[in-house]
Design a protein around this motif. Sequence first.
Motif, PDB file in Angstrom:
ATOM      1  N   PRO A 202      17.533 -13.853   2.876  1.00  0.00           N
ATOM      2  CA  PRO A 202      18.755 -13.089   2.595  1.00  0.00           C
ATOM      3  C   PRO A 202      18.526 -12.045   1.507  1.00  0.00           C
ATOM      4  O   PRO A 202      17.717 -12.235   0.609  1.00  0.00           O
ATOM      5  N   SER A 203      19.262 -10.916   1.608  1.00  0.00           N
ATOM      6  CA  SER A 203      19.241  -9.947   0.523  1.00  0.00           C
ATOM      7  C   SER A 203      19.996 -10.574  -0.656  1.00  0.00           C
ATOM      8  O   SER A 203      20.756 -11.517  -0.462  1.00  0.00           O
ATOM      9  N   PRO A 204      19.792 -10.074  -1.874  1.00  0.00           N
ATOM     10  CA  PRO A 204      20.448 -10.691  -3.040  1.00  0.00           C
ATOM     11  C   PRO A 204      21.967 -10.803  -2.932  1.00  0.00           C
ATOM     12  O   PRO A 204      22.553 -11.775  -3.398  1.00  0.00           O
ATOM     13  N   ASP A 205      22.619  -9.842  -2.280  1.00  0.00           N
ATOM     14  CA  ASP A 205      24.076  -9.911  -2.157  1.00  0.00           C
ATOM     15  C   ASP A 205      24.533 -10.525  -0.827  1.00  0.00           C
ATOM     16  O   ASP A 205      25.709 -10.561  -0.526  1.00  0.00           O
TER      17      ASP A 205
ATOM     18  N   SER B 154      24.392  -9.375   2.057  1.00  0.00           N
ATOM     19  CA  SER B 154      24.971  -8.438   3.025  1.00  0.00           C
ATOM     20  C   SER B 154      24.050  -8.267   4.225  1.00  0.00           C
ATOM     21  O   SER B 154      24.486  -7.830   5.290  1.00  0.00           O
ATOM     22  N   ARG B 155      22.761  -8.607   4.050  1.00  0.00           N
ATOM     23  CA  ARG B 155      21.796  -8.532   5.153  1.00  0.00           C
ATOM     24  C   ARG B 155      20.916  -9.783   5.125  1.00  0.00           C
ATOM     25  O   ARG B 155      20.618 -10.303   4.055  1.00  0.00           O
ATOM     26  N   ILE B 156      20.523 -10.216   6.315  1.00  0.00           N
ATOM     27  CA  ILE B 156      19.668 -11.390   6.411  1.00  0.00           C
ATOM     28  C   ILE B 156      18.548 -11.110   7.397  1.00  0.00           C
ATOM     29  O   ILE B 156      18.800 -10.731   8.548  1.00  0.00           O
TER      30      ILE B 156
END
Length: 108
Positions: A98-101, A103-105
């Motif tokens: 996963p991205s840190p926030d 929003s994308r995986i």
Amino acid sequence: MAPSPGSMGRLERLSGRGKFSSDGSRFFTINVRHDTIDVWDSSTGKLFRSLSGNNFFWGYWYPDNSQILIFSESGYFIWDVFHNLITFELTNISYLAPSPDLSRILII
């Protein structure tokens, strides 16, 4: 001053890992002994919600603090903590980043 033995009730007997929500209002623990993910209220120390089964390994809070992305032996899924629902599930994948926030995986 450190809390006295027993003053934290069930919290002191947990084994596993966990993480605070970004606003600090809740935290979850992965209890490997009982195979649960438990969500706690940070201000009271009381159990808010619990999810059992699946041999949990790790999790990440979503930025809005309402869902947790969880990796387990059976795959990856998203748990809506407030409605106590699994809203998304992926199985038979090798890797997830996963991205840190969140929003994308990246899924491989």
